[in-house]
Write a protein that holds these residues in place. Structure first.
Motif, PDB file in Angstrom:
ATOM      1  N   ALA A   5     -28.680  35.182 -70.094  1.00  0.00           N
ATOM      2  CA  ALA A   5     -27.987  36.232 -71.053  1.00  0.00           C
ATOM      3  C   ALA A   5     -27.632  37.161 -70.170  1.00  0.00           C
ATOM      4  N   LEU A   6     -28.222  37.756 -69.400  1.00  0.00           N
ATOM      5  CA  LEU A   6     -28.016  38.744 -68.474  1.00  0.00           C
ATOM      6  C   LEU A   6     -27.241  38.332 -67.236  1.00  0.00           C
ATOM      7  N   GLY A   7     -26.867  37.193 -67.005  1.00  0.00           N
ATOM      8  CA  GLY A   7     -25.863  36.594 -66.144  1.00  0.00           C
ATOM      9  C   GLY A   7     -26.597  36.276 -64.809  1.00  0.00           C
ATOM     10  N   VAL A   8     -27.983  36.026 -64.842  1.00  0.00           N
ATOM     11  CA  VAL A   8     -28.592  35.395 -63.805  1.00  0.00           C
ATOM     12  C   VAL A   8     -29.010  33.990 -64.078  1.00  0.00           C
ATOM     13  N   ASP A   9     -28.075  33.125 -63.452  1.00  0.00           N
ATOM     14  CA  ASP A   9     -27.902  31.793 -63.870  1.00  0.00           C
ATOM     15  C   ASP A   9     -28.459  30.620 -62.656  1.00  0.00           C
ATOM     16  N   SER A  10     -28.919  31.485 -61.701  1.00  0.00           N
ATOM     17  CA  SER A  10     -29.562  30.538 -60.350  1.00  0.00           C
ATOM     18  C   SER A  10     -30.408  31.269 -59.654  1.00  0.00           C
ATOM     19  N   LEU A  11     -31.044  30.513 -58.677  1.00  0.00           N
ATOM     20  CA  LEU A  11     -31.934  31.058 -57.548  1.00  0.00           C
ATOM     21  C   LEU A  11     -31.156  31.106 -56.215  1.00  0.00           C
ATOM     22  N   ASN A  12     -31.550  31.990 -55.263  1.00  0.00           N
ATOM     23  CA  ASN A  12     -30.945  31.780 -54.028  1.00  0.00           C
ATOM     24  C   ASN A  12     -31.511  30.272 -53.355  1.00  0.00           C
ATOM     25  N   VAL A  13     -30.979  30.038 -52.418  1.00  0.00           N
ATOM     26  CA  VAL A  13     -31.203  28.627 -51.950  1.00  0.00           C
ATOM     27  C   VAL A  13     -32.600  28.328 -51.560  1.00  0.00           C
ATOM     28  N   VAL A  14     -33.462  29.529 -50.797  1.00  0.00           N
ATOM     29  CA  VAL A  14     -34.708  29.291 -50.482  1.00  0.00           C
ATOM     30  C   VAL A  14     -35.685  29.309 -51.530  1.00  0.00           C
ATOM     31  N   ALA A  15     -35.423  30.411 -52.430  1.00  0.00           N
ATOM     32  CA  ALA A  15     -36.387  30.379 -53.683  1.00  0.00           C
ATOM     33  C   ALA A  15     -36.054  29.061 -54.443  1.00  0.00           C
ATOM     34  N   ALA A  16     -34.886  28.528 -54.459  1.00  0.00           N
ATOM     35  CA  ALA A  16     -34.499  27.240 -55.294  1.00  0.00           C
ATOM     36  C   ALA A  16     -35.225  26.122 -54.672  1.00  0.00           C
ATOM     37  N   ALA A  17     -35.463  26.189 -53.236  1.00  0.00           N
ATOM     38  CA  ALA A  17     -35.946  25.042 -52.654  1.00  0.00           C
ATOM     39  C   ALA A  17     -37.477  25.092 -52.540  1.00  0.00           C
ATOM     40  N   ALA A  18     -38.005  26.193 -52.870  1.00  0.00           N
ATOM     41  CA  ALA A  18     -39.571  26.391 -53.013  1.00  0.00           C
ATOM     42  C   ALA A  18     -39.980  25.890 -54.218  1.00  0.00           C
ATOM     43  N   VAL A  19     -39.149  26.267 -55.517  1.00  0.00           N
ATOM     44  CA  VAL A  19     -39.515  25.675 -56.644  1.00  0.00           C
ATOM     45  C   VAL A  19     -39.110  23.923 -56.794  1.00  0.00           C
ATOM     46  N   ALA A  20     -37.997  23.806 -56.197  1.00  0.00           N
ATOM     47  CA  ALA A  20     -37.896  22.309 -56.334  1.00  0.00           C
ATOM     48  C   ALA A  20     -38.795  21.323 -55.423  1.00  0.00           C
ATOM     49  N   CYS A  21     -39.422  21.735 -54.515  1.00  0.00           N
ATOM     50  CA  CYS A  21     -40.256  21.119 -53.516  1.00  0.00           C
ATOM     51  C   CYS A  21     -41.635  21.103 -54.360  1.00  0.00           C
ATOM     52  N   TYR A  22     -41.980  22.111 -55.116  1.00  0.00           N
ATOM     53  CA  TYR A  22     -43.085  21.998 -55.948  1.00  0.00           C
ATOM     54  C   TYR A  22     -42.987  20.779 -57.028  1.00  0.00           C
TER      55      TYR A  22
END
Length: 306
Positions: A282-299
Motif C-alpha cells: 500500500a505504501l508502494g514497496v513492492d519488491s526487495l533489492n536483488v541481494v535481499a531477495a537472494a538472501a530470502v530466496a536462498c533460505y
C-alpha cells in the motif's frame, strides 16, 4: 614463530635479509614457518613488480588486465587466506609494514612486497585500509554441466552488473547451502576485487561456472533435470516457499534494474515471488533489492536453511 628481520631493500639475486633466496624451501620442510625470506621493501610506485596492483578502482582497466594476465586481487588477510586455502596460487603479496607480522606464516606463498600506506594509495588509487593485498592466479572455469552435477539447488544469475551484488549473493548462497551458481555470459565477475571483498571469500566456497550461450543456457540446465523457477516481483506469482521444495531446482535471479529478461521469464517452468506485506504494498514497496531477495530466496529454496 621466528620473528621477522628488519626490512631492507633486496639486492638483485638476494632476499630482504641479505642472504640467498633459499628460505622458501626451508620454510616448507617439516612444516616449519621459518623466516619470511621473500620480503622485499619497495619504495617506488612505478616498480614493474607491482604492476598487478595498478589502478584497482579503474574497473574497465582491471577487467581487461585481469583477464589478459589470468589474475585477480584478494584484499585483507582473511580473504587472502581463504583464497590460498581454496587452492589459488599467489603471484605476490603487497602489504604495509604493520601487516607483515600477521602474514608471516605464509612464507613461501610468493614474494611479499612491503610498501608504505602512501605508496600503496599511489599504486592502487585508494587507501588500502586493510593493509594487505594479494595477486592470485586464476584457474580455468569448468563447464556449467560439470559444476551443477550432483547438486539439487542452484542459483542462475542473469546479467547482474554490480560486482558487490554478485559477491553478496555468493555469500548468501554459500551461507545457506546452495550447491552451485551459474552465471549468464555478461554477469559481473565473481573474482573481481570488490566481489571477492564483499563476499568475504565466499566466492571460493561455492562452485560456479559461466554460460557460453545465453540463448541456450537454460535448455542445458533443463536437460540436466532442473526445474527452472523465475524469481519475479509480481505478487500474482506463486510464493517461492510453496513450490521450491523437492527435486532439482534452478532459481533464476535477474539484473538490478530490469530484473529477469523476458526470454528467461518465458523459458522458466514457473514464475515465483517473495510475498510482500500488504501494508508495504500500500505504501508502494513492492519488491526487495536483488541481494535481499537472494538472501530470502536462498533460505526458502533450502527449506528454511536446512
Amino acid at each position: 614463530m621466528t620473528p621477522l628481520v628488519p626490512f631492507r631493500p633486496a639486492a638483485a639475486g638476494r632476499d630482504a635479509t641479505g642472504g640467498r633466496p633459499a628460505g622458501r624451501a626451508a620454510a616448507r620442510r617439516g612444516g616449519q614457518t621459518g623466516q619470511v625470506t621473500d620480503v622485499i621493501r619497495v619504495d617506488d610506485p612505478a616498480d614493474p613488480r607491482l604492476a598487478d596492483y595498478l589502478r584497482l578502482t579503474d574497473s574497465s582497466l582491471r577487467t581487461s588486465m585481469e583477464a589478459a594476465h589470468g589474475l585477480f586481487i584478494a584484499e585483507g588477510e582473511k580473504v587472502i587466506r581463504r583464497a590460498l586455502g581454496a587452492g589459488y596460487p599467489a603471484r605476490s603479496l603487497l602489504v604495509t609494514p604493520d601487516r607483515v607480522a600477521g602474514l608471516a606464516d605464509l612464507a613461501g606463498a610468493g614474494p611479499v612486497y612491503v610498501i608504505t600506506h602512501d605508496v600503496a594509495e599511489r599504486i592502487t588509487g585508494y587507501r588500502v585500509h586493510r593493509g594487505a593485498l594479494a595477486s592470485m592466479a586464476r584457474r580455468p572455469l569448468p563447464g556449467v554441466g560439470d559444476v551443477v552435477a550432483g547438486h539439487d539447488k542452484i542459483l542462475v544469475l542473469d546479467d547482474l552488473v554490480y560486482h558487490g551484488n554478485v559477491g553478496a549473493i555468493f555469500r548468501c548462497a554459500a551461507a545457506l547451502g546452495v550447491g552451485a551458481v551459474a552465471l549468464a555470459p555478461r554477469c559481473a565477475d565473481p573474482l573481481y576485487r570488490r566481489a571477492v571483498k564483499v563476499s568475504m571469500g565466499a566466492v571460493f566456497a561455492i562452485p560456479y561456472a559461466r554460460m557460453t550461450d545465453w540463448y541456450g543456457g537454460l535448455a542445458g540446465l533443463r536437460a540436466g533435470g532442473f526445474r527452472l523457477l523465475a524469481l519475479v516481483p509480481d505478487q500474482s506469482a506463486a510464493a517461492l516457499e510453496r513450490v521450491a521444495a523437492g527435486g532439482k531446482v534452478a532459481l533464476l535471479l535477474g539484473s538490478e534494474g530490469d530484473g529477469l529478461s523476458a526470454r528467461w521469464r518465458h523459458e522458466a517452468d514457473q514464475s515465483v515471488c517473495i510475498p510482500m506485506s500488504p501494508r508495504a504494498m500500500a505504501l508502494g514497496v513492492d519488491s526487495l533489492n536483488v541481494v535481499a531477495a537472494a538472501a530470502v530466496a536462498c533460505y526458502a529454496l533450502m527449506g528454511g536453511g536446512g
